[in-house]
Design a protein around this motif. Structure first.
Motif, PDB file in Angstrom:
ATOM      1  N   LEU A  10       0.831  -1.198   0.000  1.00  0.00           N
ATOM      2  CA  LEU A  10       0.000   0.000   0.000  1.00  0.00           C
ATOM      3  C   LEU A  10       0.872   1.256   0.000  1.00  0.00           C
ATOM      4  CD1 LEU A  10      -2.726   1.382   0.172  1.00  0.00           C
ATOM      5  CD2 LEU A  10      -2.601   1.143   2.655  1.00  0.00           C
ATOM      6  N   LEU A  16      -2.928   6.270  -5.151  1.00  0.00           N
ATOM      7  CA  LEU A  16      -4.152   5.737  -4.529  1.00  0.00           C
ATOM      8  C   LEU A  16      -4.396   6.396  -3.180  1.00  0.00           C
ATOM      9  CD1 LEU A  16      -6.511   3.695  -4.279  1.00  0.00           C
ATOM     10  CD2 LEU A  16      -4.859   2.124  -3.276  1.00  0.00           C
ATOM     11  N   ASP A  20      -7.678   8.620  -2.468  1.00  0.00           N
ATOM     12  CA  ASP A  20      -8.648   7.989  -1.564  1.00  0.00           C
ATOM     13  C   ASP A  20      -8.026   7.875  -0.177  1.00  0.00           C
ATOM     14  OD1 ASP A  20     -10.622   6.571  -0.321  1.00  0.00           O
ATOM     15  OD2 ASP A  20     -10.575   4.858  -1.683  1.00  0.00           O
ATOM     16  N   TYR A  23      -8.749   4.893   2.238  1.00  0.00           N
ATOM     17  CA  TYR A  23      -8.481   3.514   1.826  1.00  0.00           C
ATOM     18  C   TYR A  23      -7.671   2.747   2.880  1.00  0.00           C
ATOM     19  CZ  TYR A  23      -7.221  -0.436  -1.134  1.00  0.00           C
ATOM     20  OH  TYR A  23      -7.059  -1.698  -1.641  1.00  0.00           O
ATOM     21  N   ARG A  26      -9.891   1.679   5.670  1.00  0.00           N
ATOM     22  CA  ARG A  26     -10.763   0.562   5.291  1.00  0.00           C
ATOM     23  C   ARG A  26      -9.985  -0.753   5.289  1.00  0.00           C
ATOM     24  NH1 ARG A  26     -12.411   4.297   1.590  1.00  0.00           N
ATOM     25  NH2 ARG A  26     -11.626   3.145  -0.194  1.00  0.00           N
ATOM     26  N   ARG A  39      -2.719  -4.950   2.334  1.00  0.00           N
ATOM     27  CA  ARG A  39      -1.887  -3.825   2.768  1.00  0.00           C
ATOM     28  C   ARG A  39      -0.406  -4.059   2.495  1.00  0.00           C
ATOM     29  NH1 ARG A  39      -2.171  -3.533   8.697  1.00  0.00           N
ATOM     30  NH2 ARG A  39      -0.627  -5.151   8.411  1.00  0.00           N
TER      31      ARG A  39
END
Length: 71
Positions: A10, A16, A20, A23, A26, A39
């Motif tokens: 991640l 990304l 977001d 994210y 989440r 992740r």
């Protein structure tokens, strides 16, 4: 070569995270093993696994087959 794995985490996906911001939260809310897989890009896990698997502990480096080994 038929397949290739390009590991990604991640933290490697700055676009990304910028587009977001929620994210990461989440992902943190997901149950294991999905949280670690998504992740950290760790796909050496599976649901219902009895023991933790670690490539550094459970996989040995390839060694050449000795010439005198039977076929």
């Amino acid at each position: 070569m038929l397949r290739s794995c390009i590991p990604g985490k991640l933290a490697d996906n700055a676009i990304l995270l910028a587009r977001d911001p929620g994210y990461a939260d989440r992902l943190a809310a997901l149950p294991e093993p999905y949280r670690t897989a998504y992740r950290d890009g760790d796909w050496d896990i599976f649901l219902g696994q009895a023991f933790a698997f670690s490539r550094s502990l459970h996989v040995v480096r390839p060694r050449p087959v000795p010439e005198q080994a039977p076929l």
